[in-house]
Scaffold this motif. Structure first.
Motif, PDB file in Angstrom:
ATOM      1  N   ASP A   4       0.829  -1.211   0.000  1.00 53.03           N
ATOM      2  CA  ASP A   4       0.000   0.000   0.000  1.00 53.03           C
ATOM      3  C   ASP A   4       0.859   1.255   0.000  1.00 53.03           C
ATOM      4  O   ASP A   4       0.562   2.224  -0.717  1.00 53.03           O
ATOM      5  CB  ASP A   4      -0.916   0.009   1.230  1.00 53.03           C
ATOM      6  N   GLN A   7       2.412   1.777  -3.428  1.00 51.71           N
ATOM      7  CA  GLN A   7       1.403   2.268  -4.377  1.00 51.71           C
ATOM      8  C   GLN A   7       1.121   3.748  -4.155  1.00 51.71           C
ATOM      9  O   GLN A   7       1.026   4.528  -5.114  1.00 51.71           O
ATOM     10  CB  GLN A   7       0.120   1.450  -4.235  1.00 51.71           C
ATOM     11  N   ARG A  11       1.887   6.677  -6.919  1.00 51.07           N
ATOM     12  CA  ARG A  11       0.791   7.518  -7.420  1.00 51.07           C
ATOM     13  C   ARG A  11       1.060   9.002  -7.155  1.00 51.07           C
ATOM     14  O   ARG A  11       0.717   9.858  -7.976  1.00 51.07           O
ATOM     15  CB  ARG A  11      -0.522   7.112  -6.744  1.00 51.07           C
ATOM     16  N   ALA A  24       0.953   1.538 -10.132  1.00 50.21           N
ATOM     17  CA  ALA A  24       0.415   1.255  -8.799  1.00 50.21           C
ATOM     18  C   ALA A  24      -0.667   0.186  -8.854  1.00 50.21           C
ATOM     19  O   ALA A  24      -0.693  -0.746  -8.020  1.00 50.21           O
ATOM     20  CB  ALA A  24      -0.134   2.537  -8.182  1.00 50.21           C
ATOM     21  N   ASP A  25      -1.562   0.288  -9.837  1.00 50.58           N
ATOM     22  CA  ASP A  25      -2.628  -0.705  -9.963  1.00 50.58           C
ATOM     23  C   ASP A  25      -2.060  -2.099 -10.231  1.00 50.58           C
ATOM     24  O   ASP A  25      -2.653  -3.105  -9.818  1.00 50.58           O
ATOM     25  CB  ASP A  25      -3.583  -0.326 -11.091  1.00 50.58           C
ATOM     26  N   ASP A  28      -1.689  -4.456  -7.251  1.00 47.31           N
ATOM     27  CA  ASP A  28      -2.846  -4.986  -6.523  1.00 47.31           C
ATOM     28  C   ASP A  28      -2.698  -6.497  -6.349  1.00 47.31           C
ATOM     29  O   ASP A  28      -2.452  -7.236  -7.315  1.00 47.31           O
ATOM     30  CB  ASP A  28      -4.147  -4.696  -7.291  1.00 47.31           C
TER      31      ASP A  28
END
Length: 287
Positions: A4, A7, A11, A24-25, A28
């Motif tokens: 997290d 990410q 971002r 960043a995605d 996941d």
């Protein structure tokens, strides 16, 4: 959680916001074992570079705990203690050719400036001047422009800009006060390898773009985005590119493609190829 935080940092800080979101995605659901620092750094780096291959975007593992908010001056001083002031070899070759090897890292001007000036003083009168960047892995943009200053004329030359994510621009120009100045009639060759990276690439690219040097060797690594560092754990650090280089002549940079040599050859052969080319040019000019 580690993922997290990575990410969020990507971002918020990565130079291209749209690509930042994709990078960043892409994390996941990604999971790593933080207790195995080297493996975690390797896996995270591979995942971060999956989208666009930005080699400045990475996670680095440090065996010793990372110092919180280190003094940048001390970081540079330690770098110089470990690697020297940016000059690794100065040599006059038998035919009065001059060899100046720069690297492995080009530090700030307070260290590199005197070293470069001393090296070029020792090499006064050589022809050609050969700058070996085959082992140069990075450097400071201000110092790169300072080195270019030794090879350009007395008028300031716009070398490049750094354009930040928010649109802010930092310009880099040559300095008129450096000494000695290399005679503009002396040909300059720059040697490169696939390992040449970042600030080393910038020096090769700038001199090539200005028409001041012939680049000989291998296509370079392709890293043109300066970065900021963020501590993730006591042993893991995230490097995030936060700006892009824009050369004042080409309006572009070497990100992802590397510096393309004018004369391509294996890095190990680059010095001999440059010397042979210089000899051929001298013979042709004198004919």
């Amino acid at each position: 959680m580690l993922i997290d935080r990575i990410q969020d940092l990507v971002r918020e800080h990565y130079v291209f916001p749209d690509i930042a979101a994709a990078i960043a995605d892409g994390l996941d659901g990604f999971a790593v074992d933080e207790t195995d620092g080297p493996a975690a750094a390797e896996a995270l780096t591979a995942a971060l570079q999956e989208v666009n291959g930005d080699r400045h975007l990475r996670v680095r593992y440090f065996p010793a705990p990372i110092a919180p908010e280190p003094d940048p001056r001390e970081v540079i001083a330690e770098l110089v203690r470990e690697n020297g002031p940016g000059v690794t070899e100065v040599r006059r070759l038998p035919g009065n050719e001059g060899l100046l090897a720069i690297g492995p890292v080009i530090p700030t001007g307070e260290y590199a400036g005197p070293a470069i000036s001393a090296a070029l003083t020792l090499l006064q009168g050589v022809s050609p001047l050969i700058i070996d960047l085959r082992g140069c892995l990075g450097g400071v943009p201000e110092t790169v422009s300072m080195i270019v200053s030794h090879l350009t004329g007395d008028e300031p030359v716009h070398v490049q800009d750094l354009v930040r994510r928010d649109g802010g621009v930092t310009q880099f120009w040559t300095a008129t006060f450096v000494s000695p100045k290399v005679d503009p009639d002396i040909p300059v060759y720059v040697l490169t390898s696939a390992r040449t990276f970042s600030g080393g690439e910038e020096l090769a690219y700038d001199l090539q773009a200005l028409g001041r040097a012939i680049v000989v060797g291998e296509r370079t690594g392709g890293g043109a985005h300066p970065r900021e560092d963020f501590e993730l754990t006591p042993h893991l650090q995230l490097h995030v590119p936060t700006a892009r280089s824009v050369n004042a002549v080409t309006g572009a940079n070497w990100e992802g493609v590397g510096v393309v040599p004018d004369i391509a050859c294996a890095a190990v052969d680059a010095l001999d190829v440059a010397l042979n080319h210089a000899g051929t040019d001298a013979t042709t000019s004198g004919a």
